[in-house]
Design a protein around this motif. Sequence first.
Motif, mmCIF file in Angstrom:
data_model
loop_
_atom_site.group_PDB
_atom_site.id
_atom_site.type_symbol
_atom_site.label_atom_id
_atom_site.label_comp_id
_atom_site.label_asym_id
_atom_site.label_seq_id
_atom_site.Cartn_x
_atom_site.Cartn_y
_atom_site.Cartn_z
ATOM 1 N N ARG A 179 2.373 6.876 -5.061
ATOM 2 C CA ARG A 179 1.321 6.151 -4.668
ATOM 3 C C ARG A 179 1.572 5.813 -3.190
ATOM 4 N NH1 ARG A 179 1.463 -0.136 -4.492
ATOM 5 N NH2 ARG A 179 -0.802 -0.736 -4.346
ATOM 6 N N TYR A 236 -0.341 3.058 -0.164
ATOM 7 C CA TYR A 236 -1.230 2.023 0.051
ATOM 8 C C TYR A 236 -1.144 1.625 1.660
ATOM 9 C CZ TYR A 236 3.354 -0.499 0.168
ATOM 10 O OH TYR A 236 4.689 -0.722 0.573
ATOM 11 N N PRO A 237 -2.060 0.989 2.080
ATOM 12 C CA PRO A 237 -2.054 0.653 3.446
ATOM 13 C C PRO A 237 -0.752 -0.109 3.764
ATOM 14 C CG PRO A 237 -4.137 -0.108 2.629
ATOM 15 C CD PRO A 237 -3.227 0.208 1.329
ATOM 16 N N PRO A 250 8.317 1.005 2.913
ATOM 17 C CA PRO A 250 7.207 -0.206 3.161
ATOM 18 C C PRO A 250 7.088 -0.248 4.778
ATOM 19 C CG PRO A 250 9.225 -1.227 2.338
ATOM 20 C CD PRO A 250 9.739 0.273 2.377
ATOM 21 N N HIS A 304 5.329 -2.135 6.090
ATOM 22 C CA HIS A 304 4.943 -3.477 6.400
ATOM 23 C C HIS A 304 6.132 -4.294 6.587
ATOM 24 C CE1 HIS A 304 4.993 -3.299 1.950
ATOM 25 N NE2 HIS A 304 5.060 -4.489 2.099
ATOM 26 N N LYS A 356 0.296 -11.673 -2.906
ATOM 27 C CA LYS A 356 0.403 -10.896 -1.602
ATOM 28 C C LYS A 356 -1.148 -10.526 -1.484
ATOM 29 C CE LYS A 356 4.643 -11.741 -0.252
ATOM 30 N NZ LYS A 356 4.973 -12.461 0.965
ATOM 31 N N PRO A 357 -1.464 -9.836 -0.086
ATOM 32 C CA PRO A 357 -2.494 -9.233 0.073
ATOM 33 C C PRO A 357 -2.889 -8.056 -0.590
ATOM 34 C CG PRO A 357 -1.444 -9.677 2.166
ATOM 35 C CD PRO A 357 -0.679 -10.051 1.095
ATOM 36 N N TRP A 358 -1.842 -7.465 -1.108
ATOM 37 C CA TRP A 358 -2.080 -6.074 -1.945
ATOM 38 C C TRP A 358 -2.102 -6.606 -3.370
ATOM 39 C CZ3 TRP A 358 1.666 -6.967 1.630
ATOM 40 C CH2 TRP A 358 2.914 -7.288 1.412
ATOM 41 N N GLY A 359 -2.322 -7.999 -3.750
ATOM 42 C CA GLY A 359 -2.626 -8.383 -5.072
ATOM 43 C C GLY A 359 -1.335 -8.610 -6.032
ATOM 44 N N HIS A 381 -4.984 -6.014 -11.832
ATOM 45 C CA HIS A 381 -4.412 -5.070 -10.595
ATOM 46 C C HIS A 381 -4.460 -3.837 -10.869
ATOM 47 C CE1 HIS A 381 -1.890 -3.558 -7.499
ATOM 48 N NE2 HIS A 381 -2.235 -4.594 -6.779
#
Length: 124
Positions: free
Chosen positions: A32, A34-35, A50, A52, A91-94, A117
Amino acid sequence: MEILTSRTLLTSADPQTLTDFYRDVLGLAVAREYPGGTVFHAGAGLIEIPAHMPARDGVGDVLWLQVRDVAAARGELATAGVPIVAEPETKPWGLIEMTVHDPDGRALILVQIPADHPLRRDLR
């Protein structure tokens, strides 16, 4: 506490170089993207880089532990005397996440995946 899945998070001062290493040098398949990060298949486990999350001095490894109910897990851990480092929050990613540390200072991120999600799959 019931653990449903887990993964190891590898933080880095240079996450792109680390991602390139795991993808291009070791040849791990991407599970996966993701941003802000990439998750790789690693045999029966997963490794996530990660971007971030900044690298920490000392213990940089992080365990990502999926639980069925993060609020219940929080209650169990608090009852056991484990300090809650970060309270459960969406979190912003849900994902709903909270953080505690193990005795060596390693972060344990407990994650609940909400029913709506994209990571949630009905396996029936």
